[in-house]
Write a protein that holds these residues in place. Structure first.
Motif, PDB file in Angstrom:
ATOM      1  N   MET A   1     -37.510  21.832  -1.371  1.00 44.00           N
ATOM      2  CA  MET A   1     -38.716  21.188  -1.854  1.00 44.00           C
ATOM      3  C   MET A   1     -39.925  21.965  -1.352  1.00 44.00           C
ATOM      4  O   MET A   1     -40.036  22.290  -0.189  1.00 44.00           O
ATOM      5  N   ASP A   2     -40.841  22.236  -2.232  1.00 47.20           N
ATOM      6  CA  ASP A   2     -42.073  22.953  -1.898  1.00 47.20           C
ATOM      7  C   ASP A   2     -42.982  22.050  -1.063  1.00 47.20           C
ATOM      8  O   ASP A   2     -43.158  20.874  -1.391  1.00 47.20           O
ATOM      9  N   GLU A   3     -43.552  22.588   0.001  1.00 42.47           N
ATOM     10  CA  GLU A   3     -44.421  21.786   0.865  1.00 42.47           C
ATOM     11  C   GLU A   3     -45.671  21.312   0.140  1.00 42.47           C
ATOM     12  O   GLU A   3     -46.292  20.347   0.552  1.00 42.47           O
ATOM     13  N   ASP A   4     -46.056  21.975  -0.948  1.00 42.99           N
ATOM     14  CA  ASP A   4     -47.237  21.577  -1.701  1.00 42.99           C
ATOM     15  C   ASP A   4     -46.944  20.469  -2.714  1.00 42.99           C
ATOM     16  O   ASP A   4     -47.860  19.903  -3.292  1.00 42.99           O
ATOM     17  N   GLU A   5     -45.664  20.162  -2.927  1.00 39.26           N
ATOM     18  CA  GLU A   5     -45.313  19.100  -3.865  1.00 39.26           C
ATOM     19  C   GLU A   5     -45.654  17.747  -3.262  1.00 39.26           C
ATOM     20  O   GLU A   5     -45.427  17.507  -2.077  1.00 39.26           O
ATOM     21  N   PRO A   6     -46.211  16.846  -4.068  1.00 39.49           N
ATOM     22  CA  PRO A   6     -46.537  15.518  -3.549  1.00 39.49           C
ATOM     23  C   PRO A   6     -45.273  14.713  -3.260  1.00 39.49           C
ATOM     24  O   PRO A   6     -44.226  14.931  -3.864  1.00 39.49           O
ATOM     25  N   THR A   7     -45.381  13.769  -2.361  1.00 38.98           N
ATOM     26  CA  THR A   7     -44.295  12.870  -2.010  1.00 38.98           C
ATOM     27  C   THR A   7     -44.359  11.650  -2.919  1.00 38.98           C
ATOM     28  O   THR A   7     -45.433  11.114  -3.163  1.00 38.98           O
ATOM     29  N   VAL A   8     -43.214  11.210  -3.417  1.00 43.97           N
ATOM     30  CA  VAL A   8     -43.152  10.001  -4.232  1.00 43.97           C
ATOM     31  C   VAL A   8     -42.475   8.923  -3.408  1.00 43.97           C
ATOM     32  O   VAL A   8     -41.372   9.126  -2.893  1.00 43.97           O
ATOM     33  N   ASP A   9     -43.143   7.782  -3.258  1.00 45.69           N
ATOM     34  CA  ASP A   9     -42.628   6.664  -2.478  1.00 45.69           C
ATOM     35  C   ASP A   9     -42.636   5.399  -3.323  1.00 45.69           C
ATOM     36  O   ASP A   9     -43.525   5.209  -4.155  1.00 45.69           O
ATOM     37  N   MET A  10     -41.655   4.525  -3.099  1.00 47.51           N
ATOM     38  CA  MET A  10     -41.654   3.224  -3.761  1.00 47.51           C
ATOM     39  C   MET A  10     -42.581   2.310  -2.969  1.00 47.51           C
ATOM     40  O   MET A  10     -42.411   2.118  -1.767  1.00 47.51           O
ATOM     41  N   MET A  11     -43.582   1.768  -3.680  1.00 46.16           N
ATOM     42  CA  MET A  11     -44.597   0.940  -3.042  1.00 46.16           C
ATOM     43  C   MET A  11     -44.704  -0.392  -3.777  1.00 46.16           C
ATOM     44  O   MET A  11     -44.342  -0.504  -4.947  1.00 46.16           O
ATOM     45  N   LEU A  12     -45.192  -1.402  -3.063  1.00 52.44           N
ATOM     46  CA  LEU A  12     -45.458  -2.716  -3.635  1.00 52.44           C
ATOM     47  C   LEU A  12     -46.964  -2.825  -3.821  1.00 52.44           C
ATOM     48  O   LEU A  12     -47.722  -2.829  -2.845  1.00 52.44           O
ATOM     49  N   ALA A  13     -47.407  -2.871  -5.077  1.00 48.52           N
ATOM     50  CA  ALA A  13     -48.831  -2.957  -5.394  1.00 48.52           C
ATOM     51  C   ALA A  13     -49.129  -4.367  -5.894  1.00 48.52           C
ATOM     52  O   ALA A  13     -48.446  -4.881  -6.789  1.00 48.52           O
ATOM     53  N   THR A  14     -50.150  -4.995  -5.322  1.00 46.32           N
ATOM     54  CA  THR A  14     -50.521  -6.355  -5.692  1.00 46.32           C
ATOM     55  C   THR A  14     -51.975  -6.379  -6.115  1.00 46.32           C
ATOM     56  O   THR A  14     -52.846  -5.913  -5.392  1.00 46.32           O
ATOM     57  N   CYS A  15     -52.230  -6.937  -7.311  1.00 51.98           N
ATOM     58  CA  CYS A  15     -53.603  -7.070  -7.790  1.00 51.98           C
ATOM     59  C   CYS A  15     -54.288  -8.188  -6.996  1.00 51.98           C
ATOM     60  O   CYS A  15     -53.712  -9.255  -6.800  1.00 51.98           O
ATOM     61  N   ARG A  16     -55.488  -7.928  -6.547  1.00 50.72           N
ATOM     62  CA  ARG A  16     -56.272  -8.927  -5.796  1.00 50.72           C
ATOM     63  C   ARG A  16     -57.582  -9.255  -6.516  1.00 50.72           C
ATOM     64  O   ARG A  16     -58.486  -9.830  -5.930  1.00 50.72           O
ATOM     65  N   THR A  17     -57.670  -8.932  -7.819  1.00 51.43           N
ATOM     66  CA  THR A  17     -58.882  -9.193  -8.585  1.00 51.43           C
ATOM     67  C   THR A  17     -58.936 -10.674  -8.971  1.00 51.43           C
ATOM     68  O   THR A  17     -58.042 -11.166  -9.671  1.00 51.43           O
ATOM     69  N   PRO A  18     -59.967 -11.394  -8.507  1.00 51.92           N
ATOM     70  CA  PRO A  18     -60.078 -12.820  -8.858  1.00 51.92           C
ATOM     71  C   PRO A  18     -60.103 -13.022 -10.378  1.00 51.92           C
ATOM     72  O   PRO A  18     -60.789 -12.311 -11.101  1.00 51.92           O
ATOM     73  N   GLY A  19     -59.285 -13.961 -10.834  1.00 50.27           N
ATOM     74  CA  GLY A  19     -59.237 -14.292 -12.244  1.00 50.27           C
ATOM     75  C   GLY A  19     -58.254 -13.474 -13.067  1.00 50.27           C
ATOM     76  O   GLY A  19     -57.966 -13.832 -14.214  1.00 50.27           O
ATOM     77  N   CYS A  20     -57.730 -12.394 -12.521  1.00 48.91           N
ATOM     78  CA  CYS A  20     -56.752 -11.584 -13.247  1.00 48.91           C
ATOM     79  C   CYS A  20     -55.448 -12.371 -13.373  1.00 48.91           C
ATOM     80  O   CYS A  20     -55.036 -13.068 -12.443  1.00 48.91           O
ATOM     81  N   LEU A  21     -54.792 -12.261 -14.517  1.00 49.63           N
ATOM     82  CA  LEU A  21     -53.515 -12.950 -14.715  1.00 49.63           C
ATOM     83  C   LEU A  21     -52.452 -12.480 -13.729  1.00 49.63           C
ATOM     84  O   LEU A  21     -51.499 -13.207 -13.443  1.00 49.63           O
ATOM     85  N   MET A  22     -52.604 -11.259 -13.198  1.00 53.55           N
ATOM     86  CA  MET A  22     -51.639 -10.707 -12.246  1.00 53.55           C
ATOM     87  C   MET A  22     -52.105 -10.847 -10.797  1.00 53.55           C
ATOM     88  O   MET A  22     -51.476 -10.297  -9.899  1.00 53.55           O
ATOM     89  N   GLU A  23     -53.201 -11.582 -10.566  1.00 53.40           N
ATOM     90  CA  GLU A  23     -53.708 -11.748  -9.199  1.00 53.40           C
ATOM     91  C   GLU A  23     -52.615 -12.336  -8.303  1.00 53.40           C
ATOM     92  O   GLU A  23     -52.027 -13.365  -8.618  1.00 53.40           O
TER      93      GLU A  23
END
Length: 58
Positions: A1-23
Protein backbone atom coordinates in the motif's frame (compact mmCIF):
# COMPACT_ATOMS: atom_id res chain seq x y z
CA UNK A 1 0.00 0.00 0.00
CA UNK A 2 1.32 3.43 -0.96
CA UNK A 3 1.86 5.72 2.04
CA UNK A 4 0.13 8.53 0.12
CA UNK A 5 -3.07 6.51 -0.30
CA UNK A 6 -5.87 7.59 2.03
CA UNK A 7 -7.10 5.24 4.74
CA UNK A 8 -10.68 3.98 4.52
CA UNK A 9 -12.41 3.32 7.85
CA UNK A 10 -15.93 2.21 8.73
CA UNK A 11 -17.49 5.06 10.70
CA UNK A 12 -20.86 5.77 12.31
CA UNK A 13 -22.17 9.13 11.09
CA UNK A 14 -25.18 10.69 12.82
CA UNK A 15 -27.07 13.74 11.58
CA UNK A 16 -27.54 16.33 14.34
CA UNK A 17 -29.43 18.93 12.26
CA UNK A 18 -32.60 19.98 14.13
CA UNK A 19 -35.71 19.09 12.17
CA UNK A 20 -33.98 16.72 9.74
CA UNK A 21 -35.84 13.43 9.23
CA UNK A 22 -32.53 11.64 9.94
CA UNK A 23 -31.71 13.66 13.08
CA UNK A 24 -30.25 11.27 15.66
CA UNK A 25 -30.16 8.34 13.22
CA UNK A 26 -26.71 6.80 12.76
CA UNK A 27 -25.53 5.28 9.49
CA UNK A 28 -22.44 3.08 9.15
CA UNK A 29 -20.46 3.85 6.01
CA UNK A 30 -16.87 3.84 4.72
CA UNK A 31 -15.11 7.16 5.20
CA UNK A 32 -11.80 8.23 3.74
CA UNK A 33 -9.40 9.94 6.14
CA UNK A 34 -7.39 12.91 4.90
CA UNK A 35 -4.62 13.71 6.03
CA UNK A 36 -2.88 12.47 9.15
CA UNK A 37 -4.22 12.83 11.80
CA UNK A 38 -7.40 11.51 10.21
CA UNK A 39 -10.14 13.97 9.38
CA UNK A 40 -13.48 12.57 8.26
CA UNK A 41 -16.08 14.57 6.35
CA UNK A 42 -19.59 13.55 5.40
CA UNK A 43 -22.95 15.06 4.58
CA UNK A 44 -26.46 13.93 5.44
CA UNK A 45 -28.23 12.43 2.42
CA UNK A 46 -31.55 13.80 3.69
CA UNK A 47 -30.83 17.45 4.56
CA UNK A 48 -27.42 17.93 2.91
CA UNK A 49 -25.84 19.45 6.02
CA UNK A 50 -22.35 18.34 7.13
CA UNK A 51 -22.17 15.62 9.78
CA UNK A 52 -20.76 16.87 13.08
CA UNK A 53 -20.93 13.45 14.75
CA UNK A 54 -18.65 10.89 13.05
CA UNK A 55 -17.17 8.17 15.26
CA UNK A 56 -15.64 4.70 14.68
CA UNK A 57 -18.32 2.11 13.91
CA UNK A 58 -19.01 -0.36 16.72
Amino acid sequence: MDEDEPTVDMMLATCRTPGCLMEGVGQVAPFTAYPTPPTYRGWCAECGKPHTDIVPAP
